[in-house]
Design an enzyme around this catalytic site. Sequence first.
Site, short mmCIF file in Angstrom:
data_model
loop_
_atom_site.label_atom_id
_atom_site.label_comp_id
_atom_site.label_asym_id
_atom_site.label_seq_id
_atom_site.Cartn_x
_atom_site.Cartn_y
_atom_site.Cartn_z
N CYS A 1 0.90 -1.23 0.10
CA CYS A 1 0.11 -0.15 -0.01
C CYS A 1 0.92 1.16 -0.18
CB CYS A 1 -0.93 0.00 1.24
SG CYS A 1 -1.84 1.36 1.42
N ASP B 1 0.59 3.90 1.81
CA ASP B 1 0.77 4.47 3.10
C ASP B 1 1.90 4.49 3.69
OD1 ASP B 1 0.55 4.49 5.89
OD2 ASP B 1 -1.48 4.09 5.77
N CYS C 1 -6.13 0.14 6.84
CA CYS C 1 -5.88 0.75 5.59
C CYS C 1 -7.05 1.48 4.99
CB CYS C 1 -5.91 -0.34 4.39
SG CYS C 1 -5.22 0.18 2.74
#
Length: 486
Positions: A150, A152, A228
């Site tokens: 991800c 992130d 997430c």
Amino acid sequence: MRSASAHRQPQALGNPACVVGANQSCEHALVDQDLNERLYAYERKVRGRFTPIVELLKTLSGLQHERDFVPQAQQLAQSQLGYDLPEIMLGDAWISGLDLRSLYAHCIFRSFKACIDGSAEDQSPWLSRMAIDAPFLQACGYHTLDISPCADGRLQGLLPFVFRLAPNESVYLKAYAGALFDIEGDVSDWTLRELERLSSNAKGSDSCNYLKIAVYHYSTSNPSHQGCAAHGSQDHQATIAAIDKLNELRAAIDNSFGLGAAPETLLIGMDTDTDAIRVHLPDNQSAHSAQRYVDSAQIFKDTLGLSAQSAREAITRTVTSAARDCGLRSGMQRLIERLLEANLSQIEYVIQHHDGRYSDIGHNERFICAGEAMNELQLRNKFYFAHLDTVEEGAADLDVGIKIFTGLNVSRGLPIPVLVHFHYCSRVPGARERTIHRCQRVKSAIESRYASLHTQGFLQCQMAISDLDRSERCTWVESSQTAVVH
Ligand SMILES: [Zn+2]
């Protein structure tokens, strides 16, 4: 041999491993303590380039009407950040006031550049000690690792910290919001890599395979809020979405190039609070199940106090038992066991240096990187990465990033620094100019998409390019620079 229960006192938060108390040591026999110290020195050095920025700017803000402001400012910047500030941003402060938003963004980008320029020196102490390197991957049967975590920022330290994997030429890292990687882009990367492999005839490459890894994430201490964002903090949804993507990629390549052409795949989950991982066990068709995984935090607890050999045997038993019905390939099993073992060092790292659980369990990135990331900086929460070719395609990732930074920065008056970065290949005539042109197109599109933030000075874009053949890394491109397109 020590008793595991003697110094394991999980906190109310439910730390997966342990908490270090006074005079307690928390050593697992398979932890590479020396490597952990080297990584911690790296973390301190890199974070130290960003930490003083806000306080320095507060000081400059108070000094800006002093008669000798410019030399004072430069002296402070040199001593605290290690570089000069642009004279043009300081010279008119006495009359028009410092543009602190521009200065803040400049410092973030300049400190990032210092990390890029110093990366070889910064990383050399730990690079050669990584548990997983290119020869090991080849011994497991893989010539290429294509990893999509991800975007992130909490997954930014994935390779050296969480996986203990040496960034190298056979490892590709492309992050997407929710680990929802681009199938067409991946098919294209796979094709190019296969072509390179076949044309170079590299040793051992004919017996090796391409491995695609998707990495989703979750939060064990605040699962419904700090998971997430792209999946609404729904762990199961994040897992299933990654499995679907891996299946789609295999189908795309099998359907295009013939049954059996598809790469192997691996699915890994990561707890962003503690850096522990869940490695899912693929069956002999590379299919995944959301429930079939081995958790490194559980292994840490189960093997604490054992000798290195016993702990290693326990890992093998755990993986073999969990994979009893799936016909795991031996090379894949070897890689999975190494990933689990290597992650034990990271669990202990977080215990020793971050009290077993990061204090910033949420977002705390410094800037957004849009386009293509550089491998030189690998540290948790340094930047939010939106992999994109065009803003239209990457809009969803960028929107998530802007939303995160509106909370992190804009809410306290700070701008959102956005680095637009792309690679080019200096062997290709005209590629550099085309890449500059691409940076300018993407920058304009970002400024148009978030026009309100841009006009208020809350969006600060900087363009940069790097040569894949490394003749230059992160070279700034100025807005006025003319791109000559051949
Ligand atoms: Zn995410």
